[in-house]
Write a protein that holds these residues in place. Structure first.
Motif, PDB file in Angstrom:
ATOM      1  N   GLN A 125      11.118  58.315  27.232  1.00 23.32           N
ATOM      2  CA  GLN A 125      11.353  57.316  26.188  1.00 23.32           C
ATOM      3  C   GLN A 125      11.101  57.881  24.793  1.00 23.32           C
ATOM      4  O   GLN A 125      11.724  57.449  23.818  1.00 23.32           O
ATOM      5  CB  GLN A 125      10.453  56.105  26.423  1.00 23.32           C
ATOM      6  CG  GLN A 125      10.860  55.264  27.625  1.00 23.32           C
ATOM      7  CD  GLN A 125       9.873  54.142  27.906  1.00 23.32           C
ATOM      8  OE1 GLN A 125       8.847  54.026  27.246  1.00 23.32           O
ATOM      9  NE2 GLN A 125      10.183  53.327  28.902  1.00 23.32           N
ATOM     10  N   ASP A 126      10.198  58.858  24.713  1.00 22.58           N
ATOM     11  CA  ASP A 126       9.809  59.404  23.408  1.00 22.58           C
ATOM     12  C   ASP A 126      10.702  60.543  22.932  1.00 22.58           C
ATOM     13  O   ASP A 126      10.523  61.043  21.823  1.00 22.58           O
ATOM     14  CB  ASP A 126       8.359  59.894  23.452  1.00 22.58           C
ATOM     15  CG  ASP A 126       7.373  58.742  23.638  1.00 22.58           C
ATOM     16  OD1 ASP A 126       7.761  57.599  23.359  1.00 22.58           O
ATOM     17  OD2 ASP A 126       6.235  59.001  24.085  1.00 22.58           O
ATOM     18  N   CYS A 127      11.619  60.998  23.766  1.00 23.85           N
ATOM     19  CA  CYS A 127      12.443  62.137  23.358  1.00 23.85           C
ATOM     20  C   CYS A 127      13.921  61.781  23.451  1.00 23.85           C
ATOM     21  O   CYS A 127      14.314  60.872  24.180  1.00 23.85           O
ATOM     22  CB  CYS A 127      12.136  63.358  24.226  1.00 23.85           C
ATOM     23  SG  CYS A 127      12.698  63.207  25.941  1.00 23.85           S
ATOM     24  N   ALA A 133       7.282  57.628  30.079  1.00 23.47           N
ATOM     25  CA  ALA A 133       6.919  57.625  28.662  1.00 23.47           C
ATOM     26  C   ALA A 133       7.464  58.859  27.948  1.00 23.47           C
ATOM     27  O   ALA A 133       7.924  58.777  26.797  1.00 23.47           O
ATOM     28  CB  ALA A 133       5.400  57.557  28.521  1.00 23.47           C
TER      29      ALA A 133
END
Length: 422
Positions: free
Chosen positions: A86-88, A83
């Protein structure tokens, strides 16, 4: 005339020594004695088999209890790291992205290792059941025992890793042992410590490699350096740094009759990739290291010593076959020492490491009492072990656990609590 052979002589001797009426009781006695020996051998085998079964069952039970919870924890860690990635944006912060990818790789590897562990535990259980069906099959039990010890060793390393979270705890380790100034007694004592660490490491699935050993002709060792290229060995052995003293006292322990010592130092080996620490050449003093000639195992003609002038920290290497190879090895050890010193002094840049007193780690940390009581006293943790011979045979697990507990400021519970609390 037929020759009087040895075959004919034995019955003749029995008849001469014992009347015919006494032969039957003698034969009965021999048969009874043989039967008793067979029975004793059977009992010993059964006791050995019972011990194997107990150890195998304990390893299986431990795996069945810990592995599912550990797998659940590591799966959650893997999902969390995925996660984060995926967020950066991987290209915005290369350093952070590298750390995140490394953490994800560690989590995936641990998940796979734990799944393999569960399969191995099931195999051990099945092999044990097959051996039981075949009544007794020592070869099958031996295989099951060896596999169960691998399962147990993996769980030991996994549990230990939950408490070793320092910057370099995950790395391998160099252990350097140097005999004290008490002559041959300290040199023999230093060799005993070397054997103790080698046995412990082998029991935990890592065979140490002696890369340097300076051995006087009279026996023992003047100094030795061992490489342990396995994860978490630096964090595991950090508590062993210091002076290990062997003591023999009078019977009432009022007077020390004999004492000798050996110093143990521990440095990290960077396993995955060498640390890119930059050290200015101008700050280094590289010189040939001349060692006493009686240390006949040292390659004195190629030995190298490197001094970091600003801090006063030095490192040596004499185990390689060329000056250049020893220089590379000595520089790697020097960088490791500088990084550890910077960490201990709370500075981020090794250029700011100042005023380091040479060998400041050489303080007495453990006593091995040979008389009047055979015991081991650890001065850092206060722990005392009453079986000195067992400790010298490599059973130093309680001492290692106590040091890790002290360093982390918490009580180590080898079991489910270490996973539940994560």
């Amino acid at each position: 005339m037929e020759s009087f052979s040895a075959r004919n002589f034995v019955p003749f001797l029995l008849l001469r020594c014992f009347p015919r009426r006494n032969l039957r009781p003698l034969c009965s006695t021999i048969q009874a004695s043989q039967s008793m020996e067979d029975e004793n051998e059977k009992i010993y085998k059964e006791l050995g088999l019972f011990s194997l079964k107990k150890k195998i069952a304990d390893a299986i039970s431990r795996a069945e209890m810990i592995a599912p919870l550990a797998l659940e924890f590591e799966e959650a860690r893997r999902i969390k790291q995925e996660a984060v990635l995926q967020d950066c944006n991987l290209w915005d912060d290369i350093e952070k992205s590298t750390e995140s990818l490394s953490a994800l790789g560690d989590a995936i590897k641990m998940v796979n290792d734990l799944k393999d562990l569960q399969h191995k535990a099931e195999e051990v259980k099945l092999i044990t059941q097959l051996a039981e069906m075949d009544v007794i099959n020592h070869q099958l039990f031996k295989q099951a025992y060896e596999d169960s010890m691998r399962v147990s060793n993996f769980l030991d390393r996994y549990e230990m890793s939950k408490f070793l979270s320092g910057p370099y705890d995950k790395e391998g380790a160099w252990i350097i042992i140097e005999a004290g100034q008490e002559g041959i007694a300290s040199e023999i004592w230093a060799e005993k410590l070397l054997v103790m660490y080698m046995i412990w490491a082998e029991k935990h699935g890592c065979k140490g490699r002696i890369i340097e050993k300076c051995a006087p002709r009279m026996g023992g060792i003047r100094s030795a350096t061992v490489e342990f290229e396995s994860e978490y060995f630096y964090g595991t052995f950090t508590g062993e740094r210091g002076t290990h003293r062997m003591v023999r006292s009078s019977l009432d322990a009022s007077v020390i009759r004999e004492a000798c010592s050996a110093d143990v130092n521990v440095m990290p080996i960077f396993l995955e990739e060498a640390d890119d620490l930059h050290v200015d050449e101008e700050d280094l003093n590289v010189s040939s290291l001349f060692l006493p000639q009686q240390q006949n195992d040292c390659k004195t003609e190629h030995a190298v010593s490197i001094l970091h002038i600003p801090s006063g920290i030095s490192a040596q290497s004499s185990g390689e076959r060329s000056f250049v190879a020893n220089k590379i090895k000595a520089l790697a050890r020097l960088k490791a020492k500088l990084l550890v010193a910077a960490l201990e002094q709370g500075v981020k840049n090794v250029d700011k490491v100042r005023g380091v007193i040479a060998n400041e780690w050489k303080h007495e940390m453990r006593r091995y009492m040979f008389r009047p009581h055979k015991m081991v006293q650890d001065l850092k943790t206060g722990i005392q072990l009453l079986d000195l011979n067992s400790v010298l045979d490599g059973n130093i697990e309680p001492l290692i656990r106590a040091h890790i507990s002290l360093q982390r400021g918490e009580e180590i519970d080898y079991g489910l609590n270490c996973i539940k609390n994560k």
